[in-house]
Design an enzyme around this catalytic site. Sequence first.
Site, PDB file in Angstrom:
ATOM      1  CD  GLU A 144      -2.096  -2.192   1.229  1.00  0.00           C
ATOM      2  OE1 GLU A 144      -0.984  -2.648   1.547  1.00  0.00           O
ATOM      3  OE2 GLU A 144      -3.096  -2.900   1.052  1.00  0.00           O
ATOM      4  CG  HIS A 167     -10.087  -6.798   8.227  1.00  0.00           C
ATOM      5  ND1 HIS A 167      -9.231  -7.400   9.112  1.00  0.00           N
ATOM      6  CD2 HIS A 167      -9.547  -6.958   6.990  1.00  0.00           C
ATOM      7  CE1 HIS A 167      -8.209  -7.926   8.446  1.00  0.00           C
ATOM      8  NE2 HIS A 167      -8.380  -7.666   7.160  1.00  0.00           N
TER       9      HIS A 167
END
Lengths: 359, 393
Positions: free
Chosen positions: A89, A158
């Site tokens: 990322e 998450h």
Amino acid sequence: MASLRSFLRSGKNAVSVVLRREFSETSPAAVQVNVRDALNQAMDEELERDERVFLLGEEVAQYDGAYKVSRGLWKKYGDKRIIDTPITEMGFAGIAVGAAFAGLRPICEFMTWNFSMQAIDQVINSAAKTYYMSAGFQTVPIVFRGPNGSSAGVAAQHSQCFAAWYGHCPGLKVVSPWNSEDARGLLKAAIRDDNPVVFLENEMMYGVPFELSEEMMHKDFVIPIGKAKVERQGTHITLVSHSRCVGFCLDAAAVLAKEGVECEVVNLRTIRPLDVDTIEASVMKTGNLVTVEGGWPQYGVGAEICARIMEGPAFNYLDAPAVRVTGVDIPMPYAKILEDHSVPQIKDIIFSVKKVLNM
Amino acid sequence: MQKMMTLISNVLRGSVSRNAASVVVSSRSYADFTPEATFDIKKVDLHRLEEGPPLTSTLTREDGLKYYRTMQTIRRMELKADQLYKQKIIRGFCHLYDGQEACAVGIEGGITLSDHLITAYRAHGYTLTRGGTVREIMAELTGRREGIAKGKGGSMHMYTKNFYGGNGIVGAQVPLGAGVALACKYLGTDQLCVSLYGDGAANQGQIFETYNMASLWKLPIIFICENNQYGMGTSVERASASTEYYKRGDFIPGLRVDGMDVLCVREATKFAADHCRSGKGPILMELQTYRYHGHSMSDPGVSYRTREEIQEVRSKSDPISMLKDRMLSNNMASVEELKEIDIEVRKEIEDAAQFATTDPEPPLDDLCSHIYANEKSFEVRGATPWTKLTSHS
């Protein structure tokens, strides 16, 4: 059509396009489109419209998107414009920002916004601040997008909502669509915007269908960033929300209406810049305010709204203190019963409304 | 410390025959000067490359004078910044580049202004070589309205065409540079991007992420590690398990180059640029160089290295002296001519400093400007709820 296009390009803010029907008088053909498809179509149209637009992220190409949001795009546009990245990322977000520096218009997907923390330096320090630091020399026309907030059973790492985190930072625009109209119009606006936009989707909304009018299906349909929408008119209390919680507010409003309480539901659509004017106008009309969000309470979106109401003209119209309905102040648990009790439910909204109205 | 000194001396002293050159006497010569000469340059260490840049470099008088002037300008500009900082006219961060001039000037000699470049915070030299003027650089350091970023950026955030700063976060500029390279490839231009970082940054994870993607996608990027032996106060052996930075790209071909010799840097950069432009993908250059100043103006630079070491480099490997000696001993310029350039440079710096200390600070109206691009004016909250400021694009 040419003049329409030039009108749209010259406007400083994206403007909603109103099409006049040229032919018969039959009602406009509305279609059912779910949020996923609305996002997909928006990206497809913008990729077609401007060659500089491209999409990169994990699994966006050959996998059709982890949540299938980019389904079909790689088949249509190929490797050059739909790019699968390795699981890195920080690296690919930096690459996306650099591409924006050099004249492209990237859409950088984070598989979920939780993973953006790996790359948050590139979003804030490289994207958000650059136009200011360069005194207007270097623009950063980039969209970061992906699902945000709670899902179902994916547990603490998450499930975080990043609206407050990114909404905190000047230089960014932060957008949080609720329905398909929002998703379509705001994503197109975000891609056409010359500034870095954080686009917070919601996984639970991807499969939900909404009716889109013919006008909304037009290729140049954009929703102005920075403008909230009153989804439901009301007189007794204002409910301000964003993303999935807007739906809960409307559900709560339907229940409350049976008891004679008319809620005005405001869909923020944009977190930054916050449309304080619309919120204030509503509060000045109803005299009561409850904010509803999925994120944590401390230093959150609702906290900001309440502070602004305190500081502005609407304070004098409040009949009771403004309150917030939020996610519970804990990391998200896994077990269904626990998870259900970690997020605002419709009954929490109804309860809060009644408390505020002293019912 | 002794080990460090030996290491550095060995690295920087180079071959004895450096200044020897085969002299080309042209049939047409201006005044008495040699129009061009070819010099032996130090051999480059190679990683995953069969052959490297040439072992000689041909320098024209014109280029020699240009490199001399530019390096001298950077040198004097940085020394002036030192002075102004000590007078508290420059504040905050100030990372000076004196000693490393051959890198910025040599790199620019190997690419063109239509190529792209990005670096970290030791960026004043690059701002100059990429087209900025001394005036606007100094005015930015002093935070004035005519600064290259209108006083909004400061030392670490200067931008010009095809130069993306000036970046404050260590390592972040490397993926940004790869993004620029991606745009070059995407748009089908023949351009490349030079992405610089230091020996300290070389251990950053995002750099390895970038090596991976740049190689996978064959991006036209030249990674350049400016190894000045110290990441802030930490010497290379204390920071890196492997100090062979030119090999750290693993699957990326690498070169280790004498960064104190402007001709070495130029030839290596040309070689690297050819590699990129022929579609072979990324390449990595390690430039062995040295900074005379400490890490920044708040670092005297002698707690982690000795004054003897600094002096040794200055006397044996100074990039400007090296070029000067080469040109003088090959009759490419005269002592007077170079002195003339020194005087002109000094004047330019003095004028710029004068300007930078007298130019007014940015207007308060500018406080909230440049938040968003291409946006109509909007209200910005000030320090209190009653302070309503305006943002202009």
